[in-house]
Design a protein around this motif. Structure first.
Motif, PDB file in Angstrom:
ATOM      1  N   VAL A  10       0.834  -1.206   0.000  1.00  0.00           N
ATOM      2  CA  VAL A  10       0.000   0.000   0.000  1.00  0.00           C
ATOM      3  C   VAL A  10       0.865   1.252   0.000  1.00  0.00           C
ATOM      4  CG1 VAL A  10      -1.615   1.338   1.416  1.00  0.00           C
ATOM      5  CG2 VAL A  10      -2.016  -1.085   1.024  1.00  0.00           C
ATOM      6  N   ILE A  11       1.927   1.256   0.777  1.00  0.00           N
ATOM      7  CA  ILE A  11       2.828   2.418   0.813  1.00  0.00           C
ATOM      8  C   ILE A  11       3.475   2.627  -0.549  1.00  0.00           C
ATOM      9  CG2 ILE A  11       5.005   3.259   1.786  1.00  0.00           C
ATOM     10  CD1 ILE A  11       4.125   1.996   4.456  1.00  0.00           C
ATOM     11  N   CYS A  12       3.939   1.555  -1.183  1.00  0.00           N
ATOM     12  CA  CYS A  12       4.565   1.678  -2.505  1.00  0.00           C
ATOM     13  C   CYS A  12       3.573   2.169  -3.551  1.00  0.00           C
ATOM     14  CB  CYS A  12       5.160   0.345  -2.934  1.00  0.00           C
ATOM     15  SG  CYS A  12       6.641  -0.119  -2.058  1.00  0.00           S
ATOM     16  N   ILE A  13       2.370   1.612  -3.546  1.00  0.00           N
ATOM     17  CA  ILE A  13       1.380   2.015  -4.542  1.00  0.00           C
ATOM     18  C   ILE A  13       0.945   3.462  -4.321  1.00  0.00           C
ATOM     19  CG2 ILE A  13      -0.979   1.582  -5.357  1.00  0.00           C
ATOM     20  CD1 ILE A  13      -0.418  -1.411  -4.924  1.00  0.00           C
ATOM     21  N   CYS A  14       0.727   3.854  -3.075  1.00  0.00           N
ATOM     22  CA  CYS A  14       0.348   5.248  -2.796  1.00  0.00           C
ATOM     23  C   CYS A  14       1.478   6.213  -3.160  1.00  0.00           C
ATOM     24  CB  CYS A  14      -0.037   5.406  -1.328  1.00  0.00           C
ATOM     25  SG  CYS A  14      -1.609   4.654  -0.909  1.00  0.00           S
ATOM     26  N   GLY A  49       7.567   2.443 -11.326  1.00  0.00           N
ATOM     27  CA  GLY A  49       8.403   1.496 -10.583  1.00  0.00           C
ATOM     28  C   GLY A  49       7.848   1.208  -9.200  1.00  0.00           C
ATOM     29  N   LEU A  50       7.403   2.253  -8.501  1.00  0.00           N
ATOM     30  CA  LEU A  50       6.825   2.049  -7.174  1.00  0.00           C
ATOM     31  C   LEU A  50       5.499   1.297  -7.237  1.00  0.00           C
ATOM     32  CD1 LEU A  50       7.539   5.450  -5.392  1.00  0.00           C
ATOM     33  CD2 LEU A  50       8.429   3.215  -4.768  1.00  0.00           C
ATOM     34  N   ILE A  51       4.669   1.635  -8.219  1.00  0.00           N
ATOM     35  CA  ILE A  51       3.385   0.940  -8.348  1.00  0.00           C
ATOM     36  C   ILE A  51       3.600  -0.538  -8.638  1.00  0.00           C
ATOM     37  CG2 ILE A  51       1.326   0.742  -9.788  1.00  0.00           C
ATOM     38  CD1 ILE A  51       1.371   3.816 -10.026  1.00  0.00           C
ATOM     39  N   ILE A  52       4.500  -0.840  -9.542  1.00  0.00           N
ATOM     40  CA  ILE A  52       4.754  -2.236  -9.883  1.00  0.00           C
ATOM     41  C   ILE A  52       5.429  -2.965  -8.726  1.00  0.00           C
ATOM     42  CG2 ILE A  52       6.046  -3.746 -11.440  1.00  0.00           C
ATOM     43  CD1 ILE A  52       5.283  -1.831 -13.685  1.00  0.00           C
ATOM     44  N   LEU A  53       6.281  -2.281  -7.971  1.00  0.00           N
ATOM     45  CA  LEU A  53       6.875  -2.894  -6.780  1.00  0.00           C
ATOM     46  C   LEU A  53       5.790  -3.246  -5.758  1.00  0.00           C
ATOM     47  CD1 LEU A  53       9.471  -3.673  -5.240  1.00  0.00           C
ATOM     48  CD2 LEU A  53       9.425  -1.362  -4.276  1.00  0.00           C
ATOM     49  N   LEU A  58       2.204  -7.516  -3.373  1.00  0.00           N
ATOM     50  CA  LEU A  58       0.880  -8.111  -3.181  1.00  0.00           C
ATOM     51  C   LEU A  58       0.790  -9.525  -3.746  1.00  0.00           C
ATOM     52  CD1 LEU A  58      -1.681  -5.243  -3.911  1.00  0.00           C
ATOM     53  CD2 LEU A  58      -1.238  -6.380  -1.748  1.00  0.00           C
ATOM     54  N   ASN A  59       1.402  -9.766  -4.899  1.00  0.00           N
ATOM     55  CA  ASN A  59       1.287 -11.063  -5.557  1.00  0.00           C
ATOM     56  C   ASN A  59       2.177 -12.135  -4.951  1.00  0.00           C
ATOM     57  OD1 ASN A  59      -0.688 -10.548  -7.467  1.00  0.00           O
ATOM     58  ND2 ASN A  59       0.779  -9.654  -8.875  1.00  0.00           N
ATOM     59  N   GLY A  60       3.294 -11.751  -4.397  1.00  0.00           N
ATOM     60  CA  GLY A  60       4.243 -12.751  -3.921  1.00  0.00           C
ATOM     61  C   GLY A  60       5.049 -13.293  -5.094  1.00  0.00           C
ATOM     62  N   LEU A  61       5.704 -14.410  -4.892  1.00  0.00           N
ATOM     63  CA  LEU A  61       6.523 -15.001  -5.951  1.00  0.00           C
ATOM     64  C   LEU A  61       5.668 -15.928  -6.811  1.00  0.00           C
ATOM     65  CD1 LEU A  61       9.791 -15.803  -4.003  1.00  0.00           C
ATOM     66  CD2 LEU A  61       9.369 -13.923  -5.586  1.00  0.00           C
ATOM     67  N   CYS A  62       5.383 -15.496  -8.029  1.00  0.00           N
ATOM     68  CA  CYS A  62       4.612 -16.305  -8.973  1.00  0.00           C
ATOM     69  C   CYS A  62       4.976 -15.853 -10.389  1.00  0.00           C
ATOM     70  CB  CYS A  62       3.110 -16.186  -8.719  1.00  0.00           C
ATOM     71  SG  CYS A  62       2.471 -14.524  -8.900  1.00  0.00           S
ATOM     72  N   PHE A  63       4.320 -16.413 -11.363  1.00  0.00           N
ATOM     73  CA  PHE A  63       4.614 -16.079 -12.755  1.00  0.00           C
ATOM     74  C   PHE A  63       4.231 -14.631 -13.070  1.00  0.00           C
ATOM     75  CE2 PHE A  63       3.744 -16.322 -17.386  1.00  0.00           C
ATOM     76  CZ  PHE A  63       5.038 -16.607 -17.778  1.00  0.00           C
ATOM     77  N   THR A  64       3.203 -14.122 -12.418  1.00  0.00           N
ATOM     78  CA  THR A  64       2.801 -12.724 -12.614  1.00  0.00           C
ATOM     79  C   THR A  64       3.907 -11.779 -12.168  1.00  0.00           C
ATOM     80  OG1 THR A  64       0.520 -13.394 -12.212  1.00  0.00           O
ATOM     81  CG2 THR A  64       0.997 -11.052 -12.103  1.00  0.00           C
ATOM     82  N   THR A  65       4.623 -12.127 -11.121  1.00  0.00           N
ATOM     83  CA  THR A  65       5.732 -11.307 -10.644  1.00  0.00           C
ATOM     84  C   THR A  65       6.827 -11.216 -11.699  1.00  0.00           C
ATOM     85  OG1 THR A  65       5.254 -11.993  -8.386  1.00  0.00           O
ATOM     86  CG2 THR A  65       7.413 -11.038  -8.792  1.00  0.00           C
ATOM     87  N   VAL A  66       7.103 -12.311 -12.361  1.00  0.00           N
ATOM     88  CA  VAL A  66       8.107 -12.308 -13.430  1.00  0.00           C
ATOM     89  C   VAL A  66       7.669 -11.380 -14.558  1.00  0.00           C
ATOM     90  CG1 VAL A  66       9.282 -13.740 -15.149  1.00  0.00           C
ATOM     91  CG2 VAL A  66       8.888 -14.629 -12.853  1.00  0.00           C
ATOM     92  N   LYS A  67       6.388 -11.429 -14.901  1.00  0.00           N
ATOM     93  CA  LYS A  67       5.871 -10.542 -15.946  1.00  0.00           C
ATOM     94  C   LYS A  67       5.998  -9.078 -15.535  1.00  0.00           C
ATOM     95  CE  LYS A  67       2.351 -13.718 -17.678  1.00  0.00           C
ATOM     96  NZ  LYS A  67       0.898 -13.893 -17.855  1.00  0.00           N
ATOM     97  N   LEU A  68       5.694  -8.772 -14.284  1.00  0.00           N
ATOM     98  CA  LEU A  68       5.806  -7.386 -13.808  1.00  0.00           C
ATOM     99  C   LEU A  68       7.250  -6.907 -13.810  1.00  0.00           C
ATOM    100  CD1 LEU A  68       3.228  -7.464 -10.879  1.00  0.00           C
ATOM    101  CD2 LEU A  68       3.017  -6.213 -13.029  1.00  0.00           C
ATOM    102  N   ILE A  69       8.174  -7.773 -13.443  1.00  0.00           N
ATOM    103  CA  ILE A  69       9.596  -7.400 -13.460  1.00  0.00           C
ATOM    104  C   ILE A  69      10.070  -7.176 -14.890  1.00  0.00           C
ATOM    105  CG2 ILE A  69      11.916  -8.265 -12.965  1.00  0.00           C
ATOM    106  CD1 ILE A  69      10.706  -9.532 -10.420  1.00  0.00           C
TER     107      ILE A  69
END
Length: 104
Positions: A10-14, A49-53, A58-69
Motif C-alpha cells: 500500500v505504501i509503494c502504490i500510494c 516502478g513504485l506501483i509495480i513494486l 501483493l502477488n508474492g513469488l509467482c509467474f505474474t511477478t516475473v511478468k511485472l519485473i
C-alpha cells in the motif's frame, strides 16, 4: 507477516500514485519542453516502478511477478531512449532557429 506485506504494498502504490500525479501536474505547469520531459520521465521511472513494486509485494513469488519485473525492465530501457531522442531533437531545433536568426 501478511499484514506487513500488505502495508508495504500500500505504501509503494500510494507513493507511486503521488509521483504520477506530481509528474502530470509538472507536465502541464512547466513551460519548456525539456522540463516537461523531465517531469514525465520521473513519472515513468519512479512512479510506475513504485506501483509495480507494490503489485509484486501483493502477488508474492509467482509467474505474474516475473511478468511485472519484465515490464519494469522494458519501461526502464525504452523511456530513457525516447526521452534522449526528444531532447536531442529539441536541441537541434533550437540550434537551427538560432542559426536562422543570425542570418537575418
Amino acid at each position: 507477516m501478511e499484514w506487513i506485506r500488505f502495508l508495504i504494498a500500500v505504501i509503494c502504490i500510494c507513493g507511486g500514485v503521488f509521483v504520477m500525479i506530481s509528474a502530470t501536474i509538472g507536465v502541464f505547469r512547466f513551460s519548456e519542453c525539456l522540463t516537461r520531459m523531465h517531469s514525465a520521465a520521473m513519472g515513468d521511472t519512479l512512479g510506475l516502478g513504485l506501483i509495480i513494486l507494490g503489485l509484486v509485494c501483493l502477488n508474492g513469488l509467482c509467474f505474474t511477478t516475473v511478468k511485472l519485473i519484465l515490464l519494469v525492465a522494458f519501461l526502464w530501457t525504452t523511456s530513457p531512449v525516447s526521452s534522449h531522442l526528444i531532447a536531442q531533437m529539441m536541441v537541434e531545433k533550437k540550434k537551427k532557429k538560432e542559426k536562422g536568426d543570425e542570418a537575418r
